[in-house]
Design a protein around this motif. Structure first.
Motif, PDB file in Angstrom:
ATOM      1  N   PHE A  40       0.853  -1.192   0.000  1.00 35.36           N
ATOM      2  CA  PHE A  40       0.000   0.000   0.000  1.00 35.36           C
ATOM      3  C   PHE A  40       0.893   1.247   0.000  1.00 35.36           C
ATOM      4  O   PHE A  40       1.086   1.877   1.049  1.00 35.36           O
ATOM      5  CB  PHE A  40      -0.928   0.021   1.221  1.00 35.36           C
ATOM      6  N   PRO A  41       1.447   1.588  -1.171  1.00 33.05           N
ATOM      7  CA  PRO A  41       2.341   2.758  -1.231  1.00 33.05           C
ATOM      8  C   PRO A  41       1.654   4.022  -0.731  1.00 33.05           C
ATOM      9  O   PRO A  41       0.518   4.314  -1.103  1.00 33.05           O
ATOM     10  CB  PRO A  41       2.664   2.855  -2.732  1.00 33.05           C
ATOM     11  N   LEU A  42       2.346   4.765   0.114  1.00 33.16           N
ATOM     12  CA  LEU A  42       1.762   5.944   0.749  1.00 33.16           C
ATOM     13  C   LEU A  42       2.346   7.248   0.220  1.00 33.16           C
ATOM     14  O   LEU A  42       2.072   8.307   0.773  1.00 33.16           O
ATOM     15  CB  LEU A  42       1.956   5.849   2.272  1.00 33.16           C
ATOM     16  N   GLY A  43       3.192   7.165  -0.830  1.00 29.05           N
ATOM     17  CA  GLY A  43       3.708   8.382  -1.435  1.00 29.05           C
ATOM     18  C   GLY A  43       5.127   8.725  -1.005  1.00 29.05           C
ATOM     19  O   GLY A  43       5.739   8.057  -0.166  1.00 29.05           O
ATOM     20  N   LYS A  44       5.639   9.805  -1.599  1.00 26.34           N
ATOM     21  CA  LYS A  44       7.024  10.211  -1.387  1.00 26.34           C
ATOM     22  C   LYS A  44       7.304  10.597   0.060  1.00 26.34           C
ATOM     23  O   LYS A  44       8.368  10.281   0.596  1.00 26.34           O
ATOM     24  CB  LYS A  44       7.348  11.396  -2.305  1.00 26.34           C
ATOM     25  N   LEU A  45       6.356  11.251   0.719  1.00 24.13           N
ATOM     26  CA  LEU A  45       6.571  11.685   2.091  1.00 24.13           C
ATOM     27  C   LEU A  45       6.788  10.502   3.025  1.00 24.13           C
ATOM     28  O   LEU A  45       7.668  10.529   3.887  1.00 24.13           O
ATOM     29  CB  LEU A  45       5.379  12.521   2.575  1.00 24.13           C
ATOM     30  N   SER A  46       5.999   9.445   2.830  1.00 19.00           N
ATOM     31  CA  SER A  46       6.150   8.266   3.690  1.00 19.00           C
ATOM     32  C   SER A  46       7.487   7.572   3.439  1.00 19.00           C
ATOM     33  O   SER A  46       8.090   7.014   4.361  1.00 19.00           O
ATOM     34  CB  SER A  46       4.996   7.289   3.459  1.00 19.00           C
ATOM     35  N   TYR A 104      10.270   6.899   6.216  1.00 17.61           N
ATOM     36  CA  TYR A 104      10.887   5.580   6.393  1.00 17.61           C
ATOM     37  C   TYR A 104      12.415   5.699   6.393  1.00 17.61           C
ATOM     38  O   TYR A 104      13.103   5.133   7.253  1.00 17.61           O
ATOM     39  CB  TYR A 104      10.437   4.638   5.282  1.00 17.61           C
ATOM     40  N   GLY A 105      12.975   6.446   5.408  1.00  6.10           N
ATOM     41  CA  GLY A 105      14.420   6.606   5.328  1.00  6.10           C
ATOM     42  C   GLY A 105      14.994   7.292   6.549  1.00  6.10           C
ATOM     43  O   GLY A 105      16.050   6.902   7.061  1.00  6.10           O
ATOM     44  N   SER A 133      19.531   3.487   3.919  1.00  6.84           N
ATOM     45  CA  SER A 133      18.469   4.323   4.485  1.00  6.84           C
ATOM     46  C   SER A 133      18.624   5.771   4.034  1.00  6.84           C
ATOM     47  O   SER A 133      17.647   6.423   3.636  1.00  6.84           O
ATOM     48  CB  SER A 133      18.497   4.244   6.010  1.00  6.84           C
ATOM     49  N   LEU A 134      19.852   6.273   4.099  1.00  3.32           N
ATOM     50  CA  LEU A 134      20.101   7.634   3.634  1.00  3.32           C
ATOM     51  C   LEU A 134      19.873   7.755   2.131  1.00  3.32           C
ATOM     52  O   LEU A 134      19.374   8.776   1.647  1.00  3.32           O
ATOM     53  CB  LEU A 134      21.535   8.051   3.978  1.00  3.32           C
ATOM     54  N   LEU A 135      20.234   6.709   1.387  1.00  2.00           N
ATOM     55  CA  LEU A 135      19.999   6.693  -0.057  1.00  2.00           C
ATOM     56  C   LEU A 135      18.504   6.781  -0.355  1.00  2.00           C
ATOM     57  O   LEU A 135      18.076   7.525  -1.262  1.00  2.00           O
ATOM     58  CB  LEU A 135      20.591   5.414  -0.652  1.00  2.00           C
ATOM     59  N   THR A 136      17.703   6.043   0.401  1.00  2.00           N
ATOM     60  CA  THR A 136      16.251   6.087   0.229  1.00  2.00           C
ATOM     61  C   THR A 136      15.704   7.477   0.534  1.00  2.00           C
ATOM     62  O   THR A 136      14.860   8.004  -0.206  1.00  2.00           O
ATOM     63  CB  THR A 136      15.578   5.069   1.171  1.00  2.00           C
ATOM     64  N   LEU A 137      16.198   8.072   1.615  1.00  2.00           N
ATOM     65  CA  LEU A 137      15.743   9.409   2.009  1.00  2.00           C
ATOM     66  C   LEU A 137      16.101  10.456   0.961  1.00  2.00           C
ATOM     67  O   LEU A 137      15.241  11.236   0.527  1.00  2.00           O
ATOM     68  CB  LEU A 137      16.371   9.770   3.363  1.00  2.00           C
ATOM     69  N   PHE A 138      17.347  10.500   0.541  1.00  2.00           N
ATOM     70  CA  PHE A 138      17.797  11.504  -0.420  1.00  2.00           C
ATOM     71  C   PHE A 138      17.196  11.294  -1.798  1.00  2.00           C
ATOM     72  O   PHE A 138      16.916  12.255  -2.517  1.00  2.00           O
ATOM     73  CB  PHE A 138      19.325  11.516  -0.513  1.00  2.00           C
ATOM     74  N   ARG A 139      17.009  10.020  -2.171  1.00  2.00           N
ATOM     75  CA  ARG A 139      16.426   9.749  -3.497  1.00  2.00           C
ATOM     76  C   ARG A 139      14.971  10.201  -3.548  1.00  2.00           C
ATOM     77  O   ARG A 139      14.528  10.745  -4.562  1.00  2.00           O
ATOM     78  CB  ARG A 139      16.533   8.251  -3.802  1.00  2.00           C
ATOM     79  N   ALA A 186      13.711  12.615  -1.722  1.00  2.00           N
ATOM     80  CA  ALA A 186      13.722  14.084  -1.689  1.00  2.00           C
ATOM     81  C   ALA A 186      14.129  14.656  -3.040  1.00  2.00           C
ATOM     82  O   ALA A 186      13.692  15.744  -3.416  1.00  2.00           O
ATOM     83  CB  ALA A 186      14.677  14.565  -0.611  1.00  2.00           C
ATOM     84  N   ASP A 187      14.963  13.914  -3.788  1.00  2.00           N
ATOM     85  CA  ASP A 187      15.472  14.407  -5.063  1.00  2.00           C
ATOM     86  C   ASP A 187      14.495  14.179  -6.214  1.00  2.00           C
ATOM     87  O   ASP A 187      14.604  14.836  -7.242  1.00  2.00           O
ATOM     88  CB  ASP A 187      16.804  13.727  -5.375  1.00  2.00           C
ATOM     89  N   SER A 188      13.557  13.248  -6.043  1.00  2.00           N
ATOM     90  CA  SER A 188      12.654  12.907  -7.128  1.00  2.00           C
ATOM     91  C   SER A 188      11.580  13.964  -7.314  1.00  2.00           C
ATOM     92  O   SER A 188      11.179  14.630  -6.373  1.00  2.00           O
ATOM     93  CB  SER A 188      11.992  11.556  -6.865  1.00  2.00           C
TER      94      SER A 188
END
Length: 241
Positions: A176-182, A186-187, A231-237, A239-241
């Motif tokens: 159940f994808p919750l979008g970029k913010l979620s 998570y990251g 985790s940081l890669l997930t967070l920055f990716r 934010a960058d998208s």
């Protein structure tokens, strides 16, 4: 109770790592150097394998554009955790432990490389720099705190509970994808949790792991560092998208 080993270490010219140390400082420092040597080789191997996967585009294209590639990608994600089982059983048996450790590192490095292959270079660089700064800072802090008698064993139950919550949150994201913010949340949460694990496992390295458990100590820290990076890669990716 601890004054005798403390006095012995002072006379031999080596300072104890923590006040309640019941073994010689030389032996514990030798163990720590051995663990960090293995950890360094793991990280170098990971960078080398991941760099090949990222630089040679046909590899990543095969895993994305073909059905066998997708199946193999899933296998490569699961395989490191399968290898952990025999590695835990044989982690005190040389040279089997080193062979399994090398196999574990290569498979996980390949999975990391595939993740980086679909990430911008700027995001990868940001994640590498921040991971390096955090790992060095937390390691130095934990060694400093251990010399002053601080103990971080109480973090174990909290971190275990936090990682379970994180796993459930990841499963929810898959189905159940919750979008970029979620994804960013998570990251960020995962990064904080694995920062805690770096402190906890470094504290175990200083005080609790026995000399024969050098492989498992290196695996623990290696997983903390790789998971912090991802985790940081997930967070920055996100934010960058």
């Amino acid at each position: 109770m601890w004054s005798q080993p403390f006095r012995k270490d002072e006379e031999s010219g080596s300072r104890p790592l923590y006040p309640m140390m019941l073994e010689s400082a030389e032996l514990r420092w030798a163990f720590i150097r051995k663990v960090y040597s293995i950890l360094t080789m793991q990280l170098v191997l990971t960078v080398a394998v991941a760099a090949v996967v990222v630089a040679y585009h046909p590899i990543s294209q095969f895993f994305v554009t073909t059905t066998p590639g997708l199946v193999l990608y899933i296998v490569l994600i699961i395989l490191p955790f399968i290898i952990l089982c025999p590695l835990y059983y044989y982690h005190q048996r040389h040279p089997v432990n080193m062979l399994l450790l090398g196999l574990f590192t290569v498979t996980l490095a390949f999975a990391v490389g595939l993740t980086c292959a679909f990430t911008s270079g700027k995001v990868i660089l940001e994640s590498v720099i921040l991971t390096s700064v955090v790992v060095v800072s937390l390691t130095l802090y934990t060694f400093w705190a251990a010399r002053r008698g601080y103990d971080f064993s109480f973090l174990g139950p909290f971190l275990f509970g936090a990682i379970l919550v994180l796993m459930v949150f990841a499963l929810i994201q898959i189905f159940f994808p919750l979008g970029k913010l979620s994804v960013m949340i998570y990251g960020a949460l995962a990064s904080i949790i694995f920062c805690g694990y770096i402190i906890y496992d470094t504290d175990n390295l200083i005080k609790r792991f026995s000399y024969d458990e050098y492989v498992w100590a290196a695996v623990s820290l290696y997983l903390d560092i790789i998971n912090l990076f991802l985790s940081l890669l997930t967070l920055f990716r996100a934010a960058d998208s």
